[in-house]
Motif scaffolding. Structure first.
Motif, PDB file in Angstrom:
ATOM      1  N   ASP A  71       0.955  -1.364   0.069  1.00 37.79           N
ATOM      2  CA  ASP A  71      -0.129   0.024  -0.193  1.00 37.79           C
ATOM      3  C   ASP A  71       0.916   1.202   0.044  1.00 37.79           C
ATOM      4  N   GLY A  72       2.038   1.055  -0.262  1.00 39.47           N
ATOM      5  CA  GLY A  72       3.004   2.531  -0.175  1.00 39.47           C
ATOM      6  C   GLY A  72       3.630   2.968   1.264  1.00 39.47           C
ATOM      7  N   SER A  73       3.210   2.070   2.309  1.00 41.72           N
ATOM      8  CA  SER A  73       3.617   2.775   3.642  1.00 41.72           C
ATOM      9  C   SER A  73       5.031   2.002   3.568  1.00 41.72           C
ATOM     10  N   ALA A  74       5.790   2.632   4.677  1.00 46.98           N
ATOM     11  CA  ALA A  74       7.106   2.221   5.104  1.00 46.98           C
ATOM     12  C   ALA A  74       7.056   1.325   6.374  1.00 46.98           C
ATOM     13  N   LEU A  75       7.485   0.169   6.436  1.00 50.83           N
ATOM     14  CA  LEU A  75       7.645  -0.699   7.504  1.00 50.83           C
ATOM     15  C   LEU A  75       8.989  -0.795   8.182  1.00 50.83           C
ATOM     16  N   GLU A  76       9.086  -1.184   9.283  1.00 46.17           N
ATOM     17  CA  GLU A  76      10.212  -1.338   9.984  1.00 46.17           C
ATOM     18  C   GLU A  76      10.676  -2.929  10.013  1.00 46.17           C
ATOM     19  N   ALA A  77      11.952  -2.973  10.062  1.00 39.69           N
ATOM     20  CA  ALA A  77      12.538  -4.264  10.351  1.00 39.69           C
ATOM     21  C   ALA A  77      12.575  -4.751  11.716  1.00 39.69           C
ATOM     22  N   GLN A  78      12.271  -6.230  11.950  1.00 38.90           N
ATOM     23  CA  GLN A  78      12.271  -6.578  13.180  1.00 38.90           C
ATOM     24  C   GLN A  78      13.372  -7.422  13.466  1.00 38.90           C
ATOM     25  N   ASN A  79      13.842  -7.699  14.685  1.00 35.72           N
ATOM     26  CA  ASN A  79      14.768  -8.438  15.316  1.00 35.72           C
ATOM     27  C   ASN A  79      16.362  -8.447  14.470  1.00 35.72           C
ATOM     28  N   HIS A  92       7.581  -8.977   8.847  1.00 34.76           N
ATOM     29  CA  HIS A  92       6.143  -9.620   9.253  1.00 34.76           C
ATOM     30  C   HIS A  92       5.183  -8.919   8.135  1.00 34.76           C
ATOM     31  N   LEU A  93       4.711  -9.879   7.277  1.00 32.32           N
ATOM     32  CA  LEU A  93       4.021  -9.519   5.980  1.00 32.32           C
ATOM     33  C   LEU A  93       2.508  -9.691   6.454  1.00 32.32           C
ATOM     34  N   THR A  94       1.746  -8.486   6.716  1.00 29.30           N
ATOM     35  CA  THR A  94       0.440  -8.696   6.950  1.00 29.30           C
ATOM     36  C   THR A  94      -0.467  -8.031   5.727  1.00 29.30           C
ATOM     37  N   GLN A  95       0.152  -7.545   4.840  1.00 26.82           N
ATOM     38  CA  GLN A  95      -0.604  -7.203   3.663  1.00 26.82           C
ATOM     39  C   GLN A  95      -0.593  -8.255   2.425  1.00 26.82           C
ATOM     40  N   GLN A  96      -1.557  -8.233   1.469  1.00 21.45           N
ATOM     41  CA  GLN A  96      -1.329  -8.940   0.399  1.00 21.45           C
ATOM     42  C   GLN A  96      -0.780  -8.228  -0.631  1.00 21.45           C
ATOM     43  N   GLY A  97       0.245  -8.830  -1.410  1.00 21.34           N
ATOM     44  CA  GLY A  97       0.925  -8.263  -2.350  1.00 21.34           C
ATOM     45  C   GLY A  97       2.564  -8.339  -2.496  1.00 21.34           C
ATOM     46  N   THR A  98       3.070  -7.330  -3.197  1.00 24.03           N
ATOM     47  CA  THR A  98       4.550  -7.297  -3.297  1.00 24.03           C
ATOM     48  C   THR A  98       5.048  -6.341  -2.435  1.00 24.03           C
ATOM     49  N   TYR A  99       6.360  -6.667  -1.717  1.00 25.56           N
ATOM     50  CA  TYR A  99       7.000  -5.850  -0.987  1.00 25.56           C
ATOM     51  C   TYR A  99       8.525  -5.529  -1.477  1.00 25.56           C
ATOM     52  N   ARG A 100       8.969  -4.120  -1.069  1.00 26.67           N
ATOM     53  CA  ARG A 100      10.107  -3.897  -1.845  1.00 26.67           C
ATOM     54  C   ARG A 100      10.972  -3.565  -0.529  1.00 26.67           C
ATOM     55  N   ILE A 101      12.132  -4.435  -0.558  1.00 28.92           N
ATOM     56  CA  ILE A 101      13.226  -4.135   0.662  1.00 28.92           C
ATOM     57  C   ILE A 101      14.478  -3.753  -0.070  1.00 28.92           C
ATOM     58  N   ALA A 102      14.902  -2.805   0.299  1.00 25.26           N
ATOM     59  CA  ALA A 102      16.210  -2.107  -0.413  1.00 25.26           C
ATOM     60  C   ALA A 102      17.210  -1.379   0.679  1.00 25.26           C
ATOM     61  N   GLY A 155       0.647 -13.730  -1.423  1.00 27.10           N
ATOM     62  CA  GLY A 155      -0.352 -14.021  -2.086  1.00 27.10           C
ATOM     63  C   GLY A 155      -0.376 -13.329  -3.709  1.00 27.10           C
ATOM     64  N   ALA A 156      -1.102 -12.969  -4.127  1.00 28.54           N
ATOM     65  CA  ALA A 156      -1.005 -12.287  -5.683  1.00 28.54           C
ATOM     66  C   ALA A 156       0.003 -11.405  -5.944  1.00 28.54           C
ATOM     67  N   PRO A 157       0.883 -11.425  -7.130  1.00 30.74           N
ATOM     68  CA  PRO A 157       1.891 -10.298  -6.988  1.00 30.74           C
ATOM     69  C   PRO A 157       1.047  -8.779  -7.329  1.00 30.74           C
ATOM     70  N   THR A 158       1.675  -7.787  -6.959  1.00 35.48           N
ATOM     71  CA  THR A 158       1.349  -6.574  -7.405  1.00 35.48           C
ATOM     72  C   THR A 158       2.378  -5.736  -7.675  1.00 35.48           C
ATOM     73  N   ASP A 159       2.290  -4.511  -8.361  1.00 37.33           N
ATOM     74  CA  ASP A 159       3.234  -3.482  -8.893  1.00 37.33           C
ATOM     75  C   ASP A 159       3.369  -2.304  -8.058  1.00 37.33           C
ATOM     76  N   SER A 160       2.579  -1.936  -7.188  1.00 36.97           N
ATOM     77  CA  SER A 160       2.663  -0.851  -6.653  1.00 36.97           C
ATOM     78  C   SER A 160       4.034  -0.458  -6.072  1.00 36.97           C
ATOM     79  N   VAL A 161       4.915  -1.156  -5.653  1.00 39.75           N
ATOM     80  CA  VAL A 161       6.276  -0.641  -5.187  1.00 39.75           C
ATOM     81  C   VAL A 161       7.300  -0.459  -6.152  1.00 39.75           C
ATOM     82  N   PHE A 162       6.969  -0.757  -7.462  1.00 39.18           N
ATOM     83  CA  PHE A 162       8.126  -0.477  -8.610  1.00 39.18           C
ATOM     84  C   PHE A 162       8.198   1.153  -8.828  1.00 39.18           C
ATOM     85  N   THR A 163       7.832   2.001  -8.208  1.00 36.70           N
ATOM     86  CA  THR A 163       8.013   3.489  -8.582  1.00 36.70           C
ATOM     87  C   THR A 163       9.484   3.704  -8.695  1.00 36.70           C
ATOM     88  N   ILE A 164       9.794   4.573  -9.718  1.00 37.35           N
ATOM     89  CA  ILE A 164      11.103   4.711 -10.025  1.00 37.35           C
ATOM     90  C   ILE A 164      11.388   6.111  -9.098  1.00 37.35           C
TER      91      ILE A 164
END
Length: 267
Positions: A71-79, A92-102, A155-164
């Motif tokens: 959904d475009g929000s920023a998440l914090e790494a744990q541990n 921890h993945l709680t949303q359906q879709g694709t996450y970008r970790i960089a 779940g199913a792949p999404t494209d929202s995180v691929f913003t340049i």
């Protein structure tokens, strides 16, 4: 003071020089890339090594770690933990879709002489104008942009995180990076500062080289639109690397950018 990679789309072929000083390979490897269910956990290793995904040299600093949810929000790494040879963290993945970790770093570095002695400096672009002392000579400054990243999908792949972002080298999927299958072709595009990276050399290496004699590395070159394609020979975790350097020209400082991606290919 930030300088753009002027005309990089036209000149990238001439600029794609190997980084002799960066002999160790940077990688950010997830335990899984494709998961199902209402929620899931993924753990990540990050290091600098001689072989990809082999923790044998140094742990990666994660000061520039960013995790973008579907959904475009920023998440914090744990541990999060930094060991001798690798850094680790959980997500921890709680949303359906694709996450970008960089893990993204950028800034300026410079060498110069002061009173006959060689000096080095590293910091942000904003700090650079005031960082070089009066009387310094032989000043050589470089703007640096490095991106180390991977993707995971619940779940199913999404494209929202691929913003340049338009800074350094970035990967633009044509084939979704969490939909890769052995024996099938995949296509991606590379950009440099938001422009197509024409003629850029891309190294693709499969992990697990400790247990075989063949390094199984491939090299491809991007086309006019920055696109490259690869047919995955086997399942596994693959490391994708591209680098670009541009010498100083006139008032523009030298630039250096590198991309390191981790992609999982399933059977």
């Amino acid at each position: 003071m930030k300088k753009r990679f002027a005309l990089v789309a036209l000149a990238a072929a001439a600029l794609a020089l190997p980084f002799a000083a960066q002999a160790h390979r940077a990688w950010l490897a997830p335990s899984s890339t494709v998961l199902s269910g209402a929620e899931a956990w993924v753990t990540f290793d990050a290091g600098m090594s001689n072989g990809v995904f082999i923790a044998d040299h140094a742990a990666m600093r994660l000061d520039g770690l960013t995790i973008t949810a579907p959904d475009g929000s920023a998440l914090e790494a744990q541990n999060m933990m930094r060991g001798r040879y690798r850094s680790t963290f959980d997500l921890h993945l709680t949303q359906q879709g694709t996450y970008r970790i960089a893990n993204v770093t950028s800034g300026m570095s410079a060498t110069y002489k002061l009173n006959g002695e060689d000096q080095r400096w590293r910091g942000s672009a904003a700090e650079f104008p005031a960082a070089i002392p009066a009387g310094a000579t032989d000043v050589v400054a470089t703007r640096n942009a490095n991106r180390i990243e991977t993707y995971v999908t619940l779940g199913a792949p999404t494209d929202s995180v691929f913003t340049i972002k338009g800074d350094g080298i970035e990967l633009v999927p044509v084939t979704h990076p969490n939909d890769l299958v052995a024996g099938e072709a995949a296509t991606f595009k590379l950009t440099v500062d938001g422009l197509p990276a024409q003629g850029l050399e891309v190294t693709i290496a499969r992990g697990g080289s400790r247990y075989r004699d063949n390094p199984e590395e491939m090299t491809v070159t991007t086309g006019a639109d920055g696109a490259f394609s690869v047919t995955w020979p086997e399942a596994g975790m693959y490391w994708v690397n591209a680098q670009v350097r541009k010498p100083a020209q006139g008032a523009d400082v030298a630039t250096s950018a590198q991309y390191n991606g981790s992609l999982e290919v399933l059977p």
